[in-house]
Design an enzyme around this catalytic site. Structure first.
Site, short mmCIF file in Angstrom:
data_model
loop_
_atom_site.label_atom_id
_atom_site.label_comp_id
_atom_site.label_asym_id
_atom_site.label_seq_id
_atom_site.Cartn_x
_atom_site.Cartn_y
_atom_site.Cartn_z
CB SER A 177 -0.88 0.00 1.26
OG SER A 177 -1.57 1.23 1.42
CE1 TYR A 186 -4.87 -1.57 4.55
CE2 TYR A 186 -3.34 0.23 4.13
CZ TYR A 186 -4.16 -0.79 3.67
OH TYR A 186 -4.26 -1.01 2.31
#
Length: 299
Positions: free
Chosen positions: A146, A159
């Protein structure tokens, strides 16, 4: 290392029921790959498989229903895939989940859920399927990290931790497998319009009103179609890129973090506000598309 050959090989893709995973399934079928598609959403997964079969009747398309948060179920499915496919040319660990909230607003169990899906499941699948990848000359592994595997904004402890871990695992694995002719790519999307933000969990200690307002604002920044992101990824695989950044919304923060690793957080917050995003970070998102850096590929 030779260019990757998609034709007549078997590709395993997680998170294939929507977003980048669905677009990857379609793109791989167009390029001549047979597919094993994994997701936890049975209806959407069946719909994707049916569409791909109709468009590419010569391609073999299998599906596996699994919740990657269940590590026992993940191990069982991995062994089933390996038994049916002793040779695998491509593994794409694409599935991911998001959790909104600062570290003191989430529980340890919520934190572990994110890490289990985003990090432990890819590790488990890669470990189980590595013998099948080694049996196929010129195989390749893709791990979708990401933007938040490059930078770590406030409100994204779980995350970012999972995606930084996936990035580190991917880079070390690349160095271990290069002499065997197996390519490994780390993907870092920036602002792709997928369902991950809409389906993010809310930390137990987060005010729902604040979270929803931030999410609505942040979704305005998601402008890259999943199909575009998938094409960038597959182009990077064909070229055997070690790293793929999708979109300038990934490239610019990466450059910022390199230039000011200890202070980029404040500059990033200002940039988000100027772009019309929330002052408080919202759910994690996926990426834009790629140009070329010395370490990877960008669109």
């Amino acid at each position: 290392m030779r260019s990757f050959d998609f034709t007549a090989g078997t590709a395993v893709v997680t998170g294939a029921a929507s977003g980048i995973g669905e677009a990857l399934a379609r793109g791989l079928a167009r390029r001549g790959s047979d597919l094993v598609l994994l997701d936890r959403d049975a209806d959407r997964l069946d719909a994707v498989a049916a569409t791909v079969r109709a468009a590419h009747p010569a391609r073999r398309v299998e599906t596996r229903l699994v919740d990657l948060a269940d590590l026992c179920a993940t191990a069982r499915v991995a062994e089933e895939i390996r038994a049916r496919h002793p040779r695998i040319r491509l593994l794409v660990n694409n599935a991911g989940v998001a959790l909104g909230g600062r570290f003191d607003e989430i529980t340890v169990d919520e934190f572990h859920w994110v890490v289990d899906v985003n990090f432990r499941a890819p590790v488990q699948l890669t470990h189980a399927l590595l013998p099948a990848l080694r049996a196929e000359p010129g195989a390749h592994v893709v791990n979708v990290s990401s933007l938040f595997g490059l930078i770590a904004p406030a409100g994204q402890t779980a995350y970012a931790a999972s995606k930084f871990a996936l990035r580190g695992f991917t880079e070390a694995l690349r160095h271990e497998l290069v002499d065997e002719g197996i390519g490994v790519t780390s993907v870092h999307p920036g602002g792709v319009a997928t369902r991950i933000a809409a389906h993010a969990r809310i930390g137990s200690g987060v005010a729902r009103e604040e979270f929803e307002a931030a999410r609505r604002q942040f979704e305005r920044l998601l402008s890259i179609p999943p199909e575009r992101a998938a094409e960038v990824i597959l182009r990077g695989v064909r070229r055997r890129r070690g790293r793929v950044l999708i979109g300038w919304s990934a490239v610019l923060p990466d450059l910022l973090a390199r230039a000011a690793p200890g202070s980029y957080g404040r500059l990033l917050a200002v940039g988000i506000r100027l772009a019309g995003g929330p002052a408080r970070p919202a759910p994690a998102t996926r990426a834009p598309a790629a140009a070329e850096l010395p370490t990877g590929e960008v669109a």
